[in-house]
Design an enzyme around this catalytic site. Structure first.
Site, mmCIF file in Angstrom:
data_model
loop_
_atom_site.group_PDB
_atom_site.id
_atom_site.type_symbol
_atom_site.label_atom_id
_atom_site.label_comp_id
_atom_site.label_asym_id
_atom_site.label_seq_id
_atom_site.Cartn_x
_atom_site.Cartn_y
_atom_site.Cartn_z
ATOM 1 N N ASP A 206 9.102 -17.913 21.422
ATOM 2 C CA ASP A 206 9.096 -16.954 22.406
ATOM 3 C C ASP A 206 10.672 -16.876 22.680
ATOM 4 O OD1 ASP A 206 7.918 -14.876 24.133
ATOM 5 O OD2 ASP A 206 9.059 -16.299 25.426
ATOM 6 N N GLU A 247 7.871 -31.505 8.242
ATOM 7 C CA GLU A 247 6.963 -32.631 7.866
ATOM 8 C C GLU A 247 5.498 -32.282 7.764
ATOM 9 O OE1 GLU A 247 7.274 -34.946 11.428
ATOM 10 O OE2 GLU A 247 9.053 -34.941 11.523
#
Ligand code: GLC
Length: 535
Positions: A206, A247
């Site tokens: 955001d 990851e």
């Protein structure tokens, strides 16, 4: 067609935005919730979307519809529980639908433990260093520390009882975090892990361009946003987020209001964000030259960084598409500044929105569909005493705010509250005639907006020539957009959109896949209509 490469799904995805509060009400109390979403997963699977982006669903006092987060590791009880969110994520995944969560790094709720501790600890404390606390100016510190304008109009500083002021680019209930502080960075990297570990496939960031501030918090000249927008330090922040996302093969999507396309593209370099919302396209007028310019600029600026473009017609912050395209002024970011009583031709807007749907779904890259867009919902007029959006109040009541695009969805024409699920008046009222837009009614009508979206998404998913890949313009009459979507001639997709007054002849093709409205008696494409053809 070969199954899309699971690692690069986001390059071509059709992503459906879920504003949970207004999607479907599972417990009947008038507010949408996770139970409602879970019950409607079959609808989303049938619609044919690849991923869901959920607006913030975390614990929140809802001072800004959930963009004031009190605890990122808890679901707001009005929506459900963390266990339910995990179930929803895995149930959706079983249907082939990925989940994108919304993280709001610029600010937290004033009810967040960090801010409460900062208030309690007082001036000069380490707790206050997580935010931007400053003494005021003027003889007695009675003036705000700088002159920055708010994103929501009104002030950006609020004074606390001990005399210090704190910065909030949005409402006072949304204090801005200090991103120069290592604990702020660490916490957000932990949060990313928290949600990726729970099965999220992506994160929408955001207000991504606002997060870092000039450490001196200097006054800004009138149109100068450099102290708080698009600061170079942000790239370092998002590089470390990317390392975390990698990851998990997670995807980072920026809400970046950065008008300069060159600056915008810098966030999409290979070790930063994967994609960002393309607001330029959404801010363009229904005009062939305008849209073509936006498409060309977008593709040109994405190419060197290797990122896919995205296409957005609408979201929870802007005027709904059928309404916007039915208005004389559908242009510029100013359309976001809504006005009461703007004359609107909904038939015109709906025709154009249907054509725009086929256009955006045919462009290279990923595409977003905001809940209710597939139903052709118009912007609603919310009675003054029911408006909740702080934008309305902070404008002194001149701006109707964003609630008009956040009205609870109509699912069944004959059920109470159009089948939203509420047993009681929903949190925002549905306007008269809302049931006519109900999903069940539209599902039975081959000419409905829902049927158009279903057919288009189905073709887009299963046929060649969609999503990531090249675009080549075809020669066309003025006011007509015409392009093909494959390198080779075989099986190519052609998309034609007629924005001119006169009907347009179709380029050579072997079959008509879909049109947004009927062709005329001579097989030509009428004004404000789009067609997908096989070359
Ligand atoms: C973003 C959101 C908007 C919210 C604001 C503050 O622009 O899309 O809904 O009010 O950020 O978090």
């Amino acid at each position: 067609m070969a199954a899309p490469n699971p690692d690069t799904w986001w390059r071509s995805a059709a992503i459906y935005q879920v504003y949970v509060r207004s999607f479907a009400d599972g417990d009947g109390n008038g507010t949408g919730d996770l139970a409602g979403v879970r019950a409607r997963l079959p609808y989303l699977a049938e619609l044919g979307v690849d991923a869901l982006w959920f607006n913030p669903w975390y614990l929140s006092p809802m001072a800004d519809g959930g963009y004031d987060v009190a605890d990122y590791r808890a679901i707001d009880p009005a929506f459900g529980t963390l266990a339910e969110a995990e179930k929803l994520i895995s149930e959706a995944r079983e249907l082939g639908i990925r989940t994108i969560v919304d993280i709001v790094p610029n600010h937290v709720s004033d009810q967040h433990v960090w801010f409460r501790a900062a208030l309690a600890a007082g001036p000069g404390s380490p707790e206050r260093e997580l935010f931007h606390f400053r003494p005021g100016r003027g003889e007695n510190g009675e003036l705000p520390p700088n002159n920055w304008p708010s994103q929501f109009s009104g002030n950006t500083w609020t004074r606390v009882p001990d005399g210090e002021w704190y910065l909030h680019l949005f409402t006072p209930e949304q204090p801005d975090l200090n991103w120069a502080h290592p604990a702020v960075r660490q916490e957000h990297e932990d949060l990313l892990r928290f949600w990726f570990e729970r099965g999220a496939a992506g994160v929408r960031i955001d207000s991504a361009a606002l997060v870092v501030k000039d450490p001196d918090l200097p006054d800004a000249a009138d149109d100068d946003t450099t102290p708080y927008v698009d600061r170079d330090e942000l790239h370092d922040v998002y590089r470390s987020w990317r390392a975390v996302a990698d990851e998990f093969d997670g995807v980072l999507i920026g809400e970046l209001w950065v008008p300069d396309p060159d600056r915008f593209a810098r966030y999409l370099r290979p070790d930063e964000l994967h994609t960002a919302f393309n607001f330029d396209f959404l801010a363009r007028s229904w005009d062939a030259a305008e849209l073509r310019a936006s498409i060309d600029t977008t593709l040109a600026y994405h190419a060197p960084v290797g990122a896919p473009a995205t296409w957005v017609l609408c979201n929870h912050d802007v005027t709904r598409t059928v309404t916007r395209y039915g208005r004389a002024d559908d242009t510029g970011f100013d359309f976001a500044k809504k006005r009461f009583g703007t004359p609107t031709d909904l038939d015109l807007g709906t025709r154009r929105a249907r054509a725009a749907a086929l256009l955006s779904l045919a462009l290279p890259g990923a595409v977003y569909v905001y809940q209710g867009e597939e139903l052709g919902l118009p912007e609603a007029d919310i009675p003054l005493d029911r408006i909740e959006d702080p934008m309305h109040f902070r404008s002194g009541g001149t701006d109707p705010g964003r609630d008009g695009c956040r009205v609870p969805l109509p699912w069944s024409a004959d059920a109470p509250y159009a089948g939203f699920g509420a047993q009681t008046e929903p949190w925002l009222p549905q306007p008269e005639g809302w049931a006519a837009y109900a999903a069940d009614r539209q599902a039975a009508d081959p000419d409905s907006m829902l049927s158009l979206y279903r057919a288009a998404l189905e073709i887009r998913r299963s046929g060649p020539g969609f999503g990531d890949g090249p675009l080549t313009w075809l020669p066309s009459e003025p006011g007509v957009l015409s392009f093909t979507r494959t390198d080779g001639p075989a099986d190519g997709l052609i998309c034609v959109v007629n924005l001119a007054e006169a009907p347009a002849g179709l380029p050579g093709h072997t079959s008509v896949l879909l049109t947004s409205g009927p062709l005329d008696d001579e097989g030509r494409l009428p004004r404000d209509t789009a067609a997908w053809l096989r070359a």
